[in-house]
Design a protein around this motif. Structure first.
Motif, PDB file in Angstrom:
ATOM      1  N   ASN A 156       1.084  -1.150   0.173  1.00  0.00           N
ATOM      2  CA  ASN A 156       0.021   0.070   0.069  1.00  0.00           C
ATOM      3  C   ASN A 156       0.774   1.133  -0.011  1.00  0.00           C
ATOM      4  O   ASN A 156       1.540   1.283   1.002  1.00  0.00           O
ATOM      5  CB  ASN A 156      -0.972  -0.085   1.164  1.00  0.00           C
ATOM      6  CG  ASN A 156      -1.951   0.922   1.156  1.00  0.00           C
ATOM      7  OD1 ASN A 156      -1.701   2.112   1.616  1.00  0.00           O
ATOM      8  ND2 ASN A 156      -3.163   0.784   0.636  1.00  0.00           N
ATOM      9  N   PRO A 158       1.804   5.553  -1.176  1.00  0.00           N
ATOM     10  CA  PRO A 158       0.930   6.812  -1.224  1.00  0.00           C
ATOM     11  C   PRO A 158       1.272   7.299  -2.983  1.00  0.00           C
ATOM     12  O   PRO A 158       2.172   6.936  -3.529  1.00  0.00           O
ATOM     13  CB  PRO A 158       1.711   7.838  -0.364  1.00  0.00           C
ATOM     14  CG  PRO A 158       3.431   7.197  -0.500  1.00  0.00           C
ATOM     15  CD  PRO A 158       3.054   5.628  -0.338  1.00  0.00           C
ATOM     16  N   ARG A 165      -2.610  13.934  -1.375  1.00  0.00           N
ATOM     17  CA  ARG A 165      -2.186  12.571  -1.349  1.00  0.00           C
ATOM     18  C   ARG A 165      -3.150  11.598  -0.920  1.00  0.00           C
ATOM     19  O   ARG A 165      -3.970  11.584  -0.202  1.00  0.00           O
ATOM     20  CB  ARG A 165      -1.140  12.608  -0.387  1.00  0.00           C
ATOM     21  CG  ARG A 165      -0.337  11.160  -0.336  1.00  0.00           C
ATOM     22  CD  ARG A 165       1.092  11.336   0.343  1.00  0.00           C
ATOM     23  NE  ARG A 165       2.068  12.049  -0.501  1.00  0.00           N
ATOM     24  CZ  ARG A 165       3.150  12.004  -0.401  1.00  0.00           C
ATOM     25  NH1 ARG A 165       3.702  11.562   0.642  1.00  0.00           N
ATOM     26  NH2 ARG A 165       4.180  12.667  -1.073  1.00  0.00           N
ATOM     27  N   GLN A 167      -3.804   7.105  -1.067  1.00  0.00           N
ATOM     28  CA  GLN A 167      -3.283   5.544  -0.978  1.00  0.00           C
ATOM     29  C   GLN A 167      -3.732   4.811  -1.942  1.00  0.00           C
ATOM     30  O   GLN A 167      -4.938   4.623  -2.257  1.00  0.00           O
ATOM     31  CB  GLN A 167      -3.482   5.152   0.671  1.00  0.00           C
ATOM     32  CG  GLN A 167      -2.707   5.813   1.545  1.00  0.00           C
ATOM     33  CD  GLN A 167      -1.386   5.738   1.601  1.00  0.00           C
ATOM     34  OE1 GLN A 167      -0.485   6.816   1.756  1.00  0.00           O
ATOM     35  NE2 GLN A 167      -0.828   4.296   1.371  1.00  0.00           N
ATOM     36  N   GLN A 169      -3.495   0.695  -3.420  1.00  0.00           N
ATOM     37  CA  GLN A 169      -3.042  -0.891  -3.238  1.00  0.00           C
ATOM     38  C   GLN A 169      -2.319  -1.354  -4.368  1.00  0.00           C
ATOM     39  O   GLN A 169      -2.790  -1.689  -5.593  1.00  0.00           O
ATOM     40  CB  GLN A 169      -3.905  -1.646  -2.846  1.00  0.00           C
ATOM     41  CG  GLN A 169      -3.565  -3.269  -2.400  1.00  0.00           C
ATOM     42  CD  GLN A 169      -2.693  -3.168  -1.579  1.00  0.00           C
ATOM     43  OE1 GLN A 169      -2.694  -2.526  -0.236  1.00  0.00           O
ATOM     44  NE2 GLN A 169      -1.566  -4.085  -1.714  1.00  0.00           N
TER      45      GLN A 169
END
Length: 240
Positions: A156, A158, A165, A167, A169
């Motif tokens: 994961n 950023p 920003r 996140q 996966q």
């Protein structure tokens, strides 16, 4: 129907529409007859006590905006160079405007004739090139640097987006060029569905690995039978 009137050396040029072939140069008594026909017989002419008014023409100008401004919108001051000099305007940029979209500023166009209302000014949005983002309509693509072990094992990580920003996966086994879709994280759309953000995986290796890192790479090379060129060689062999 639009009407444009222009006085030229004591005569008046009457133009109906925007096609130059529909313009006639008139003067003297013919002018009253033409204007009476255009205005239902009540507009009069340029004789004593008579006044003709017509709205001003619409104008266009281009405005360059970075992706961050088109995403967030807000108030922006612009400078327009006109025949009368430099003109400053405070413009409200709607959130989510796209390249080529027009923003209408009522009453900021050319002056009207004989006290007629001013025309409108249309600002045509042009997105400035961005070092990080690539925009296609409302969709935004951005490069996502990942370490080799993040791409192999999944992680994961950023990612920078115009709205801040986020996140994302990274699935295990991702290669460079894989596109990860973040639905609705592109440019907003006040009248419908927002665009998407596409994070494009780019595997980055250390430029100067430490001795420990080099030793780990050597161990991996000895333990792994993976050949990234095997699939291509097999495909080419099948075509021969």
């Amino acid at each position: 129907m639009s009407l444009r009137l222009q006085r030229i050396h004591g005569t008046v040029k009457v133009c109906v529409g925007e096609i130059s072939g529909s313009c006639r140069r008139l003067g003297g008594p013919d002018l009253d007859d033409v204007l009476a026909g255009l205005f239902g017989g009540r507009a009069g002419g340029f004789g004593p006590g008579r006044r003709v008014s017509a709205p001003g023409a619409d104008s266009e100008a281009e405005i360059e905006l970075p992706v961050e401004d088109t995403y967030a919108g807000g108030l922006r001051r612009i400078a327009l160079q006109t025949g009368a000099g430099l003109h400053h305007l405070d413009v409200t940029i709607p959130a989510g405007v796209v390249d080529g979209q027009r923003i209408r500023l009522a009453g900021q166009g050319a002056s009207g004739l004989g006290g007629g209302p001013r025309g409108d000014l249309y600002l045509i949005v042009r997105l400035t090139p961005h070092p990080r983002y690539r925009v296609n309509g409302r969709d935004i693509a951005v490069e996502l640097p990942v370490a080799p072990w993040e791409a192999a094992l999944g992680a994961n990580v950023p990612v920078d987006a115009p709205g801040g920003r986020l996140q994302v996966q990274v699935p295990a086994g991702s290669s460079s060029g894989r596109r990860l879709r973040l639905r609705g994280r592109g440019l907003p759309n006040p009248r419908g569905i927002a665009g998407d953000l596409y994070a494009e995986v780019k595997i980055v290796i250390p430029a100067q690995p430490t001795p420990d890192e080099r030793a780990l790479w050597q161990r991996l090379a000895q333990a792994s039978a993976f050949d990234p060129r095997a699939a291509r060689a097999g495909a080419e062999g099948g075509r021969s």
